[in-house]
Scaffold this motif. Structure first.
Motif: not given
Ligand SMILES: N[C@@H](CCC(=O)N[C@@H](CS)C(=O)NCC(=O)O)C(=O)O
Length: 230
Positions: A25, A33, A58, A62, A74-75, A87-89
């Motif tokens: 993360y 998240r 990042f 990525k 995403s993280l 997917q965190s949830y």
């Molecule tokens: N639904 C996804 C959302 C993940 C998300 O939006 N992560 C953000 C950080 S909290 C992220 O990685 N943002 C950078 C990107 O997508 O490039 C989850 O819950 O894991």
């Protein structure tokens, strides 16, 4: 290079989920998240590896690695026992099922846990959009005035009136669930748990939940430790 630290010693809870999770993360204090997954590990006594990426590194991570592991790029991302979890949830629910905790026992309790979590998902999306926009001053101000109160009032009313939540401080009354962790974390990240809970003055039931989460023995120890970064 991301920073990597391992916390805790492998416990029966680690055996239940199949090993020591490697949580990838952002290095964004104790927020976001990904932090909810760390918080579940802390509360459940799970050893975990904390792999943190700076915002500067990042984009190349990525581009060069992350999208091979997670097509959405995403993280958080969790590596566990040769498995890639995204997917965190979904990860929280997955761990909850494996731990036999954090999701309630009856169908009614599981449903209610999911309801509160889904509200928080909607809330966090609005918070992130407003806070991380280019015009933050305007968008976060609008959010604080108009959007956030809808979630706070709705959650307050749900928790003070729904029969599943009225027997104690948590979403499921006496029992902690993953919904308490996600709700706690959004309150924390949106500066509502700090400053003597000033931002929650009109929301005593939410304040009660925040107190209850912070008073969980392992969470209390975590918040007082140098693993907690604010
Ligand atoms: N639904 C996804 C959302 C993940 C998300 O939006 N992560 C953000 C950080 S909290 C992220 O990685 N943002 C950078 C990107 O997508 O490039 C989850 O819950 O894991």
């Amino acid at each position: 290079m991301p920073t990597t630290k391992t916390f805790g010693v492998p416990s029966p809870a680690n055996r239940a989920i199949g090993g020591v999770p490697e949580i990838h993360y952002f290095d964004s204090l104790s927020r976001g998240r990904g932090q909810v997954i760390r918080l579940m590990c802390e509360d459940a006594g799970l050893a975990y590896k904390d792999v943190r990426y700076s915002f500067d590194e990042f984009p190349s991570f990525k581009r060069e690695q992350l999208t091979d592991l997670n097509p959405l790029g995403s993280l958080p991302l969790v590596l566990l026992n040769d498995k890639i979890l995204t997917q965190s949830y979904a990860i929280l629910r997955h761990f909850a099922r494996q731990l036999g905790a954090y999701e309630g026992e009856t169908e009614e309790e599981k449903y209610w846990t999911d309801v509160i979590c889904d509200i928080v998902i909607d809330w966090r999306t609005k918070f992130v959009d407003a806070y991380f926009s280019d015009g933050r001053e305007q968008t976060y101000g609008d959010y604080c005035r108009n959007t956030r109160p809808v979630f706070l009032k709705g959650l307050e009313r749900h928790l003070e009136s729904h029969s599943t939540s009225t027997s104690g401080s948590f979403v499921l009354g006496q029992k902690i669930s993953y919904a308490d962790l996600v709700l706690y974390q959004i309150c924390h990240d949106d500066q509502l748990t700090q400053d003597g809970r000033a931002g929650l003055k009109e929301y005593p039931r939410l304040s009660q939940l925040v107190d209850a989460v912070e008073n969980r023995p392992n969470v209390k120890e975590f918040l007082a430790s140098d693993r907690y970064l604010g």
